[in-house]
Design a protein around this motif. Sequence first.
Motif, PDB file in Angstrom:
ATOM      1  N   PRO A  23       0.629  -1.009   0.182  1.00  0.00           N
ATOM      2  CA  PRO A  23      -0.234  -0.200   0.133  1.00  0.00           C
ATOM      3  C   PRO A  23       0.764   1.578  -0.034  1.00  0.00           C
ATOM      4  CG  PRO A  23       0.035  -1.364   2.498  1.00  0.00           C
ATOM      5  CD  PRO A  23       0.657  -1.349   1.262  1.00  0.00           C
ATOM      6  N   GLU A  24       0.133   2.174  -0.201  1.00  0.00           N
ATOM      7  CA  GLU A  24       1.021   3.972  -0.399  1.00  0.00           C
ATOM      8  C   GLU A  24       1.384   4.118   1.006  1.00  0.00           C
ATOM      9  OE1 GLU A  24       1.866   5.292  -2.637  1.00  0.00           O
ATOM     10  OE2 GLU A  24       1.587   3.916  -4.108  1.00  0.00           O
ATOM     11  N   THR A  25       0.166   3.515   1.848  1.00  0.00           N
ATOM     12  CA  THR A  25       0.642   3.851   3.699  1.00  0.00           C
ATOM     13  C   THR A  25       0.746   3.138   4.399  1.00  0.00           C
ATOM     14  OG1 THR A  25      -0.447   6.213   2.918  1.00  0.00           O
ATOM     15  CG2 THR A  25      -0.205   5.293   5.822  1.00  0.00           C
ATOM     16  N   VAL A  26       1.515   2.629   5.674  1.00  0.00           N
ATOM     17  CA  VAL A  26       1.167   2.123   6.230  1.00  0.00           C
ATOM     18  C   VAL A  26       0.934   2.084   7.682  1.00  0.00           C
ATOM     19  CG1 VAL A  26       2.855  -0.158   4.659  1.00  0.00           C
ATOM     20  CG2 VAL A  26       3.854   1.746   6.232  1.00  0.00           C
ATOM     21  N   GLU A  27       0.051   1.468   8.804  1.00  0.00           N
ATOM     22  CA  GLU A  27      -0.140   1.704   9.754  1.00  0.00           C
ATOM     23  C   GLU A  27       0.704   0.402  10.959  1.00  0.00           C
ATOM     24  OE1 GLU A  27      -4.400   0.941   9.425  1.00  0.00           O
ATOM     25  OE2 GLU A  27      -3.972   3.664   9.214  1.00  0.00           O
ATOM     26  N   ILE A  28       1.401   1.020  11.572  1.00  0.00           N
ATOM     27  CA  ILE A  28       2.900   0.344  12.043  1.00  0.00           C
ATOM     28  C   ILE A  28       1.521   0.241  13.462  1.00  0.00           C
ATOM     29  CG2 ILE A  28       4.630  -0.186  12.948  1.00  0.00           C
ATOM     30  CD1 ILE A  28       5.513   0.951  10.283  1.00  0.00           C
ATOM     31  N   THR A  29       1.736  -1.014  14.427  1.00  0.00           N
ATOM     32  CA  THR A  29       1.836  -1.115  16.122  1.00  0.00           C
ATOM     33  C   THR A  29       3.069  -2.176  16.359  1.00  0.00           C
ATOM     34  OG1 THR A  29       0.478  -3.203  16.027  1.00  0.00           O
ATOM     35  CG2 THR A  29      -0.606  -1.373  16.106  1.00  0.00           C
ATOM     36  N   TRP A  30       3.416  -1.210  17.787  1.00  0.00           N
ATOM     37  CA  TRP A  30       4.264  -2.390  18.276  1.00  0.00           C
ATOM     38  C   TRP A  30       4.256  -2.076  20.035  1.00  0.00           C
ATOM     39  CZ3 TRP A  30       9.879  -0.139  19.806  1.00  0.00           C
ATOM     40  CH2 TRP A  30      11.062  -1.320  20.232  1.00  0.00           C
ATOM     41  N   SER A  31       3.755  -3.506  20.240  1.00  0.00           N
ATOM     42  CA  SER A  31       3.755  -3.349  21.951  1.00  0.00           C
ATOM     43  C   SER A  31       4.441  -4.542  22.453  1.00  0.00           C
ATOM     44  CB  SER A  31       2.288  -3.213  22.129  1.00  0.00           C
ATOM     45  OG  SER A  31       1.077  -2.879  21.352  1.00  0.00           O
TER      46      SER A  31
ATOM     47  N   GLY B 297       1.297   2.894  18.106  1.00  0.00           N
ATOM     48  CA  GLY B 297       1.079   3.245  16.844  1.00  0.00           C
ATOM     49  C   GLY B 297       1.158   4.399  15.794  1.00  0.00           C
ATOM     50  N   PHE B 298       1.061   4.554  14.613  1.00  0.00           N
ATOM     51  CA  PHE B 298       2.043   5.272  13.835  1.00  0.00           C
ATOM     52  C   PHE B 298       1.934   5.653  12.019  1.00  0.00           C
ATOM     53  CE2 PHE B 298       5.774   3.645  14.798  1.00  0.00           C
ATOM     54  CZ  PHE B 298       6.219   3.430  13.149  1.00  0.00           C
ATOM     55  N   SER B 299       1.690   5.804  11.993  1.00  0.00           N
ATOM     56  CA  SER B 299       1.631   5.488  10.258  1.00  0.00           C
ATOM     57  C   SER B 299       2.694   5.861   9.371  1.00  0.00           C
ATOM     58  CB  SER B 299       0.420   6.039   8.978  1.00  0.00           C
ATOM     59  OG  SER B 299      -0.096   6.860   9.290  1.00  0.00           O
ATOM     60  N   LEU B 300       3.077   5.286   7.854  1.00  0.00           N
ATOM     61  CA  LEU B 300       3.902   6.073   7.629  1.00  0.00           C
ATOM     62  C   LEU B 300       3.578   5.300   5.923  1.00  0.00           C
ATOM     63  CD1 LEU B 300       7.377   3.733   8.707  1.00  0.00           C
ATOM     64  CD2 LEU B 300       6.679   7.000   9.048  1.00  0.00           C
ATOM     65  N   ASP B 301       4.221   6.715   4.953  1.00  0.00           N
ATOM     66  CA  ASP B 301       3.655   7.002   3.610  1.00  0.00           C
ATOM     67  C   ASP B 301       5.009   6.713   3.134  1.00  0.00           C
ATOM     68  OD1 ASP B 301       1.540   8.488   4.362  1.00  0.00           O
ATOM     69  OD2 ASP B 301       2.314  10.387   3.486  1.00  0.00           O
ATOM     70  N   ARG B 302       4.841   5.892   1.830  1.00  0.00           N
ATOM     71  CA  ARG B 302       5.854   5.371   0.680  1.00  0.00           C
ATOM     72  C   ARG B 302       6.890   6.037   0.143  1.00  0.00           C
ATOM     73  NH1 ARG B 302       4.960   0.311  -3.432  1.00  0.00           N
ATOM     74  NH2 ARG B 302       6.558   0.501  -4.389  1.00  0.00           N
ATOM     75  N   LEU B 303       7.645   6.116   0.245  1.00  0.00           N
ATOM     76  CA  LEU B 303       8.071   7.002  -0.486  1.00  0.00           C
ATOM     77  C   LEU B 303       8.661   6.597  -1.755  1.00  0.00           C
ATOM     78  CD1 LEU B 303      12.095   6.581   1.536  1.00  0.00           C
ATOM     79  CD2 LEU B 303      10.361   8.590   1.806  1.00  0.00           C
TER      80      LEU B 303
END
Length: 341
Positions: A181-189, A209-215
């Motif tokens: 995807p163009e944007t990923v939503e990431i979790t870390w616990s 929790g945060f999201s990143l856009d694709r370079l």
Amino acid sequence: MSMKDWIDMDIDQLVLLDVTDIEKARVKQHILKKHKKAPIWRDIAVAAVIIGGASTATGFAFPSLAAQIPFMNNVINYFDDEEQRYKNFEAYSTDIDLSQTSNGITVMIDNAVYDGTNITVSFAIETDHDFGETMRISAPNWFGVVGASGSGGSSDITKISDRRYVGLSTFRPHFKNDQYPETVEITWSPQAFNSMSNDLEIRGNWSFGFSLDRLEGDIQLVNETVQSKDVKFTLKSVEFTDVSTVIAYEQVVTDELLEQWPSITPVFQVTDDLGHVYMDGGGGGGVSTNNGKNFKGTTTFGTIHEGASQLFIQPVEIASLMSGQGHTEIKLDPIVIELKK
């Protein structure tokens, strides 16, 4: 304190504890550079359920004063980068700046970047406990990506001073049909931290929790095949981004080879015409739907050195019995890529 106050501040006059001049410079650099901020989304518990197998998060990660803690900025600078794996990471990554403290351990996510295939996250840890020279995060500890069926990669935690550590994780999520995807939503616990030198284990409640856009990257199609008697390897493409180089490949192995060696995995030797080494036996992630007969994968390494005009990529197949029972190597011919100017 406003951003203008920060910019106008004479940082050399700050009174800092256990901080070197280099670390002061890192703070000043961090304040002045213009990174984009990552969107912080709050429905962490829902995201954890979507991923499947992840524990339900009960807390949230909010922006804190982490950016004012010198050693927790520009974490990437603590890691050796002779192969240019992290060149431009600071310039093109997203500032995350999330921090949580639980049971005497503060975990802070510094920066992260998504190159369209792999995700790299830098983080730092400060603890009241004596973990000794080496620390690890207890399983399950991996980053989750919403919509992905799983991920694979590597993580490194390095001690930099008394009870302070920095970490770097690079992982490749697996999406259906390799549709990234163009944007990923990431979790870390992370659930607990362990010492590698004693029996200390500290459990706690950290949830991010945060999201990143694709370079955006430039893709150069290759579609060149090399093969041996039992392995046919095709380099499909090379993608160049501001922080990485990603090769995509496919391979087919014979039934006869799989009967003798149930696992056939490529690793790579990658150099350029100037003599720079980008990989020397490193691998990547991939997927097979028929027990390894057909395999599609990607491998990531650092940005290409300026002035290089050719890239040499040599696949080396590791045929293994798995579980440490033995293996052999099948070296294929190198593939030469003419780099576009």
